[in-house]
Structure formats: structure tokens, C-alpha cells
Design a protein around this motif. Structure first.
Motif, PDB file in Angstrom:
ATOM      1  N   UNK A  93      12.825  21.352  32.005  1.00 55.53           N
ATOM      2  CA  UNK A  93      12.528  21.816  30.655  1.00 55.53           C
ATOM      3  C   UNK A  93      13.062  23.232  30.433  1.00 55.53           C
ATOM      4  N   UNK A  94      12.887  24.083  31.427  1.00 53.17           N
ATOM      5  CA  UNK A  94      13.404  25.446  31.320  1.00 53.17           C
ATOM      6  C   UNK A  94      14.928  25.436  31.288  1.00 53.17           C
ATOM      7  N   UNK A  95      15.533  24.584  32.094  1.00 54.87           N
ATOM      8  CA  UNK A  95      16.991  24.488  32.126  1.00 54.87           C
ATOM      9  C   UNK A  95      17.548  24.017  30.779  1.00 54.87           C
ATOM     10  N   UNK A  96      16.881  23.048  30.158  1.00 57.81           N
ATOM     11  CA  UNK A  96      17.320  22.579  28.842  1.00 57.81           C
ATOM     12  C   UNK A  96      17.158  23.684  27.799  1.00 57.81           C
ATOM     13  N   UNK A  97      16.129  24.513  27.949  1.00 54.88           N
ATOM     14  CA  UNK A  97      15.966  25.654  27.049  1.00 54.88           C
ATOM     15  C   UNK A  97      17.108  26.642  27.189  1.00 54.88           C
ATOM     16  N   UNK A  98      17.526  26.901  28.429  1.00 53.02           N
ATOM     17  CA  UNK A  98      18.677  27.776  28.655  1.00 53.02           C
ATOM     18  C   UNK A  98      19.928  27.214  27.979  1.00 53.02           C
ATOM     19  N   UNK A  99      20.128  25.917  28.129  1.00 50.75           N
ATOM     20  CA  UNK A  99      21.302  25.283  27.531  1.00 50.75           C
ATOM     21  C   UNK A  99      21.287  25.380  26.012  1.00 50.75           C
ATOM     22  N   UNK A 100      20.111  25.229  25.416  1.00 51.47           N
ATOM     23  CA  UNK A 100      20.004  25.311  23.962  1.00 51.47           C
ATOM     24  C   UNK A 100      20.417  26.702  23.473  1.00 51.47           C
ATOM     25  N   UNK A 131      26.150  21.050  34.505  1.00 44.74           N
ATOM     26  CA  UNK A 131      26.303  20.330  35.782  1.00 44.74           C
ATOM     27  C   UNK A 131      24.952  20.214  36.491  1.00 44.74           C
ATOM     28  N   UNK A 132      24.182  21.286  36.472  1.00 47.72           N
ATOM     29  CA  UNK A 132      22.870  21.251  37.113  1.00 47.72           C
ATOM     30  C   UNK A 132      21.943  20.255  36.416  1.00 47.72           C
ATOM     31  N   UNK A 133      21.944  20.279  35.086  1.00 47.64           N
ATOM     32  CA  UNK A 133      21.061  19.387  34.332  1.00 47.64           C
ATOM     33  C   UNK A 133      21.395  17.927  34.607  1.00 47.64           C
ATOM     34  N   UNK A 134      22.678  17.607  34.643  1.00 49.31           N
ATOM     35  CA  UNK A 134      23.102  16.230  34.918  1.00 49.31           C
ATOM     36  C   UNK A 134      22.656  15.809  36.321  1.00 49.31           C
ATOM     37  N   UNK A 135      22.771  16.741  37.270  1.00 51.14           N
ATOM     38  CA  UNK A 135      22.372  16.453  38.649  1.00 51.14           C
ATOM     39  C   UNK A 135      20.866  16.249  38.766  1.00 51.14           C
ATOM     40  N   UNK A 136      20.077  17.123  38.101  1.00 50.76           N
ATOM     41  CA  UNK A 136      18.625  17.036  38.221  1.00 50.76           C
ATOM     42  C   UNK A 136      18.039  15.879  37.430  1.00 50.76           C
ATOM     43  N   UNK A 137      18.686  15.527  36.312  1.00 49.90           N
ATOM     44  CA  UNK A 137      18.117  14.522  35.416  1.00 49.90           C
ATOM     45  C   UNK A 137      18.101  13.140  36.056  1.00 49.90           C
ATOM     46  N   UNK A 138      19.174  12.797  36.731  1.00 49.47           N
ATOM     47  CA  UNK A 138      19.309  11.450  37.278  1.00 49.47           C
ATOM     48  C   UNK A 138      18.216  11.166  38.303  1.00 49.47           C
ATOM     49  N   UNK A 139      17.522  10.065  38.122  1.00 49.18           N
ATOM     50  CA  UNK A 139      16.448   9.584  38.999  1.00 49.18           C
ATOM     51  C   UNK A 139      15.184  10.435  38.925  1.00 49.18           C
ATOM     52  N   UNK A 140      15.153  11.469  38.073  1.00 53.06           N
ATOM     53  CA  UNK A 140      13.946  12.282  37.974  1.00 53.06           C
ATOM     54  C   UNK A 140      13.000  11.657  36.961  1.00 53.06           C
ATOM     55  N   UNK A 141      11.780  12.222  36.860  1.00 52.89           N
ATOM     56  CA  UNK A 141      10.817  11.717  35.891  1.00 52.89           C
ATOM     57  C   UNK A 141      11.228  12.061  34.470  1.00 52.89           C
ATOM     58  N   UNK A 142      12.237  12.928  34.326  1.00 53.35           N
ATOM     59  CA  UNK A 142      12.748  13.275  32.991  1.00 53.35           C
ATOM     60  C   UNK A 142      13.934  12.391  32.603  1.00 53.35           C
ATOM     61  N   UNK A 174      19.263  12.435  27.902  1.00 47.39           N
ATOM     62  CA  UNK A 174      20.678  12.090  28.052  1.00 47.39           C
ATOM     63  C   UNK A 174      21.436  12.383  26.761  1.00 47.39           C
ATOM     64  N   UNK A 175      20.828  12.025  25.627  1.00 49.04           N
ATOM     65  CA  UNK A 175      21.482  12.259  24.335  1.00 49.04           C
ATOM     66  C   UNK A 175      21.696  13.750  24.101  1.00 49.04           C
ATOM     67  N   UNK A 176      20.689  14.561  24.466  1.00 52.24           N
ATOM     68  CA  UNK A 176      20.813  16.004  24.278  1.00 52.24           C
ATOM     69  C   UNK A 176      21.954  16.563  25.127  1.00 52.24           C
ATOM     70  N   UNK A 177      22.055  16.115  26.376  1.00 52.52           N
ATOM     71  CA  UNK A 177      23.110  16.610  27.255  1.00 52.52           C
ATOM     72  C   UNK A 177      24.478  16.156  26.765  1.00 52.52           C
ATOM     73  N   UNK A 178      24.570  14.907  26.286  1.00 50.65           N
ATOM     74  CA  UNK A 178      25.848  14.422  25.748  1.00 50.65           C
ATOM     75  C   UNK A 178      26.248  15.243  24.531  1.00 50.65           C
ATOM     76  N   UNK A 179      25.283  15.543  23.670  1.00 51.16           N
ATOM     77  CA  UNK A 179      25.565  16.360  22.486  1.00 51.16           C
ATOM     78  C   UNK A 179      26.079  17.741  22.894  1.00 51.16           C
TER      79      UNK A 179
END
Length: 333
Positions: free
Chosen positions: A268-275, A291-302, A308-313
Motif C-alpha cells: 500500500x505504501x509502495x502504491x502511494x509512492x507510485x501515485x 518493478x518492485x510493485x510487480x514483483x511484490x504483487x504476484x502471489x501476495x494477498x494484494x 493490476x489495473x493500477x500498475x498497468x495504467x
């Protein structure tokens, strides 16, 4: 130990699950009250269906997910409002791991391999502290703040237990989110801060002032704690929230970035940084954090379609800006 306690063990190793379960059964827990989950997603489902008294969370849950991400998700989904005992199981007791978990204030850390005597001692201590917290809260309900003060004068446990008890009462009141209780919460925490300089009480006081947006009192306390604990994750996180609430975006970003460098597991903090980086077009930092968000997101509870849509955007935004910069450069040459 207490036979009736319900327990959830979260570990990707079936051997560790069964070993922990056997230790608990030997400690007189009932087998029917002990549940096991192999990953974070399964643990979230269990917590949606049951109210557990005790959680044992492994740090490394495999497939890119961690116990820290799980704890983050359980808090986010308000599945821990009943305040269960939370024990972190880890073979890695490095400062980075422990600091990451400090944001969610687990009750204790247990280093693998587990031993029955150690587990018994830690659980009994936690049960005794919880019982004292319950008695203090009952005194508060009966006669107010004076009831807690009276209880503390009638008993002479170590000072740390008094601090923990009073802080626990204040936290329980704060979790009720009733503004008419704020004066009592503030009085309890300011008392602890003045007499004992209790760090947990200071952190809870910051939470209260954040809810009230009392920046006049909040900002000096945060500045003081940053001098004393410059790399403490919770101090940095609260500093970022306070700055963002006051529309100090750059300052909030800097605190968030510092917190992220201390512990990179909070998505959540990482997505805030990206925003913020997308808003200010900070493409170099954005590329690294994507790159970090894509790595952490996969298989996580998030791992949800909305994230995924936010990262693609963000990737499309970043790609368009790079193309625009390239075209501008070519046009001028």
C-alpha cells in the motif's frame, strides 16, 4: 495454558504446521481448536470465517508472499478488531524483519525451531498481561480513569507492565472510534508520556492526534520522535500521513520513501509512492518502484485485478511520457 483458545497456524511448511500443532496439544490446547493454513490467501479466508484467539504467522510463506503482507491485509480488512494474540514465527530475526512487523505491533516473536518450554513461557506471559489489561479496562468502565490509577497503586508489578496496561486501555478506547472518549484517551497517554516517556504511548497519542488532525500538538511530537528514532518505521509512516493530510506532498513523499527503504514489504505504501511519482513525473524512481510493485504483487494477498489495473495504467503513463520525451528530443535535433 488455556484449553479453549482457538488458534490459527500459518506456515507454508506442513512439517512446521504439524510440529507447532503438536507443541500446542502438549501444552493442553484442544486439537479441534487448532487450524492450519499454508498460504496468506487461505489464512485470510480462515479469518473471515472464524474469530481466532491466537495467530502464529510465519514470515516467509513462499510464492512471493510474506507474513508481513498477510498481517497488513488482515488489518486492512478489519479482521483483527478483536485484538487476538499475534506471534511471528521466523528463522530470520534480523532488525529489518522485526522492524517491518513493528508497524502492526505483534505480541511476540518466536525464533524457529520452536520449543515447548519457550512457547509456554511466552504464552503465559501474554495471557497474564491480557488479563491485567482486561481488569484495568473493567476498572475504567466502573469508575473512569481514577479506577486505572487506583488499580496501579494497589499492585506493584514492574513499571513496563503498568505502561503496557494503561496503553492497552487507551488503545481499546481509541479502537471504539467514539469522539466523546478522546479526552480520556488523551489524559491517559499524556500521563504516561510525562511520567515515563513511554514510546508505545507516544505512538498511540500520535494516532489519536492524527484522527483529530490536531497538527499543533502532533507535529512537535513527531519531530521529537524522528530525532530519537530516525529510522523507526511507524514514526516515518505517521510523519508521512501527517504531512499528506496537511497537503505537504513532497515532505510526505520523502517520509514514505524513507519508510519504504526501511521495509519494502508494505505494498500500500509502495502504491502511494507510485501515485505521487506519476503526479510529479519522477520517471526514474517510478521505473524502479514499478518493478518492485510487480514483483511484490504476484502471489501476495494484494494480488487483485484492481491493483493490476493500477500498475498497468502507471506503466502506460510512464511509457507515454518516455515516448513524448524522445519525440521532443528528436524534434529539436
Amino acid at each position: 495454558m488455556r484449553r479453549s483458545q482457538s488458534v490459527l497456524i500459518v506456515d507454508d511448511s506442513s512439517i512446521i504446521q504439524q510440529t507447532t500443532k503438536l507443541i500446542l496439544i502438549n501444552g493442553q490446547f484442544q486439537s479441534a481448536n487448532i487450524f492450519c493454513a499454508s498460504n496468506a490467501a487461505e489464512a485470510v479466508k480462515f479469518c473471515q470465517q472464524h474469530t481466532f484467539d491466537i495467530l502464529f504467522l510465519d514470515f516467509n510463506l513462499g510464492f512471493g508472499s510474506t507474513g508481513l503482507q498477510l498481517l497488513e491485509r488482515l488489518h486492512h480488512n478489519a479482521l483483527l478488531q478483536h485484538s487476538p494474540l499475534i506471534f511471528i514465527l521466523t528463522a530470520d530475526d534480523s532488525p529489518a524483519v522485526l522492524m517491518g512487523f513493528s508497524e502492526y505491533q505483534p505480541d511476540d516473536y518466536l525464533v524457529k525451531p520452536l520449543r515447548l518450554n519457550t512457547l509456554k513461557q511466552r504464552l503465559e506471559y501474554s495471557f497474564e498481561q491480557r488479563a491485567m489489561n482486561d481488569r484495568a479496562f473493567m476498572h475504567y468502565q466502573q469508575v473512569g480513569i481514577s479506577g486505572i490509577e487506583l488499580m496501579c497503586t494497589q499492585h506493584t508489578p514492574p513499571l513496563t507492565i503498568h505502561c503496557t496496561t494503561i496503553t492497552a486501555v487507551a488503545k481499546r478506547l481509541l479502537n471504539q472510534k467514539q469522539p466523546h472518549l478522546y479526552d480520556d484517551i488523551s489524559a491517559l497517554l499524556i500521563l504516561l508520556q510525562r511520567l515515563y516517556q513511554s514510546f508505545p504511548a507516544q505512538l498511540l497519542l500520535i494516532q489519536l492526534w492524527l484522527q483529530q488532525q490536531n497538527f499543533t500538538a502532533l507535529d512537535p511530537l513527531l519531530a521529537q520522535l524522528r530525532r530519537s528514532y530516525p529510522n523507526h518505521l511507524m514514526v516515518l509512516e505517521y510523519s508521512a500521513r501527517a504531512a499528506l493530510l496537511q497537503h505537504k506532498i513532497t515532505q510526505g513523499y520523502d517520509f514514505w520513501l524513507q519508510a519504504h527503504n526501511v521495509s519494502k514489504n508494505n505494498l500500500q505504501r509502495l502504491l502511494g509512492l507510485l501515485w505521487i511519482e506519476s503526479h510529479f513525473q519522477n520517471h526514474s524512481a517510478m521505473q524502479q518502484h514499478l518493478r518492485e510493485a510487480i514483483s511484490y504483487l504476484r502471489h501476495s494477498v494484494w494480488d487483485k485485478p484492481c491493483y493490476h489495473a493500477f500498475i498497468i495504467w502507471l506503466q502506460l503513463q510512464h511509457s507515454d511520457k518516455k515516448k513524448l520525451t524522445c519525440r521532443t528530443f528528436m524534434a529539436h535535433n
